[in-house]
Structure formats: C-alpha cells, structure tokens
Design an enzyme around this catalytic site. Sequence first.
Site, short mmCIF file in Angstrom:
data_model
loop_
_atom_site.label_atom_id
_atom_site.label_comp_id
_atom_site.label_asym_id
_atom_site.label_seq_id
_atom_site.Cartn_x
_atom_site.Cartn_y
_atom_site.Cartn_z
N PRO A 1 -6.06 24.16 36.78
CG PRO A 1 -4.77 23.19 34.74
CD PRO A 1 -5.37 22.92 36.21
CD GLU A 2 -12.14 22.45 37.11
OE1 GLU A 2 -13.40 22.52 36.62
OE2 GLU A 2 -11.85 21.82 38.19
#
Length: 280
Positions: A2-3
């Site tokens: 996750p960014e």
Amino acid sequence: MPELPEVQTVVNTLRPRLLGRTIQRVTLNCTDIVQPPDADLARALTGRTIKSIDRRGKRIIFTLDSAEQFYVHLGMSGQLTAVQAKDAPFAPHTHLVIDFPSGVQLRFRDPRRFGGVWWVGDAGDIAGDMGPEPLAIRPAQLARRLARTRRAIKTALLDQRLLAGVGNIYADEALFTARIDPLTPANTLAAAQVSRLCRSIKLVLHRALKHGGSSLRDFVDANGSSGRYQNRLQVYGRESKPCRRCRTPIVRQVLGGRSTHFCPRCQPADKKRSAGKRSA
DNA sequence: GTCCATGTTCTTTA
DNA sequence: CTAAAGAACATGGA
C-alpha cells in the site's frame, strides 16, 4: 502493497459500503495486531456508527459517531475488504472481522502482520509526526524539506516524516518521470529539479489512482478487485528491461536497504558528484 | 535451501 | 547530541 494510491483506492471503495452503518459485532482472531495492546477494540466499536473514512499518508482513518477514531495501516501485505459474508470464502490470516446488520463484513487480512489497527479514541492525534500530503505539497515547501538532509533523494522520499504517502514504487516512478538520479543528495537538487519532482510525484500518484493502484502481489480494493497500474510502471520491477523512453536497460540498485530502479541514461548522475565519487 | 517483497521501527555506527 | 546505515519484524512466492 500500500502506498498512497492503493490506500486511497481502499478508502474510496470502502465508503459506499460502510458509511452510516452501525457495527454489530467485532471478532479479533489475532490480538497482537491491535495497538495499544490494552485497547478493548470490541467494546469500543460495538454499537457505534461509521461516520467517515479518510486517508492520511498511508493510514485509513475511521471516525465514529462518538467522534472517536481508529486507523488501519496495511503494512506490506494488508487487505481491507467489505464483503457479503455469505458469498466470500474466509481467507487465512484474517485477523479482524467487523459485522454490520446488512450482512456486510469488514475484514482485515495481513499475512505478514506488518500492518495493524490503532485505536486513537478521542486523542485526535492521527497525524503524529507525519509530513505533508504529496498531492497538496507546493514546490517551495518540498524544497525546504529536502534541503534539510543529505540522504539520497530516493531515500528521502520514503521518509514519512518528510512526505507522507509515497513508498518504494512511486518514489522510483516519480524520479524517473522527473529525470532525476535517485542517488542525488536531496539537499543538492536545484530548484528547477525540485519543481519537476513535485509535479512528477503528483502526476504519477494521480495516474496510479485513476487506475486503481498497483497490484504487484496482494493488493486488492475493498471489493476484492486488483489495481491496474502495475502494467504501466516505467521502472519499478523492470530491472534489465528496456527503458520505455530510450531502450537502455533499467538498473536495479539497493539504496537504503530498498530496491531502486532507474534508467541510467534518462536519469544521469550529476557530473560533479560522479566525478567526486571516482576520486574518493 | 536461496533471495526477494508495495513498510516501519529499533539499534548501531560515525 | 544528530544523521544515516542496517537489522529486525512475519510470511509466502519464485
């Protein structure tokens, strides 16, 4: 997984399923994903209504009708899905399940357990020492922050206190788009380079967001759908493959313990710095 | 068995 | 003291 684009995609897909819903039951299968360790999540959440869901950096923030808050960080392998319990098989490593009267279940699954759930309550301290939001930062502000460190620009971009939300994929992609050598010391970038970088960060994040994020391995949105931006990456994960701009093979180099991908031709080392390295 | 992984935090070193 | 590098965390896939 996750960014910023992935986390925002999760938020966007969670909202229509959960906003205004009341928590009926909380099932915790693995207590060590909750912080602080003495928080009684089930007691705190049961009977409360989800008032809003937002993102700050890589955190997914839930605000309840009581104005209390908690947030989820997906770590490296976390998934947050909102499914109809009856037609979704139960995957291993599902650590937290929240039931809603509609039959919807919010499930947090995280094999590597680098992620977790943080109960904030009414402390209101979600941001902590996180840096500014990449989509809102202005070039001059970014320049001021970068001027404070001699670390390689790639490493600096991963520092969540400097800028909150960019991770390993989009740092590499933004530097490629800005045509900046990832090894350049952050405090030696010219103003024009910082402006270009600022614009590139926003461009890359917006594009990734538009394509639902990148699914390299685990990432799915709240509906269980994969992202599509992994097909459009310019340098990340493309070691030895031809640069999409100039056909030069992409180089992979470990920087600050993280894989860094760049095109040595499109992102040339500063002449002075590479000369200095040779004589050192 | 080996190496690698979208992240963060603690420890060590200079 | 600070800044930066490295290790550690837990699990799975190639």
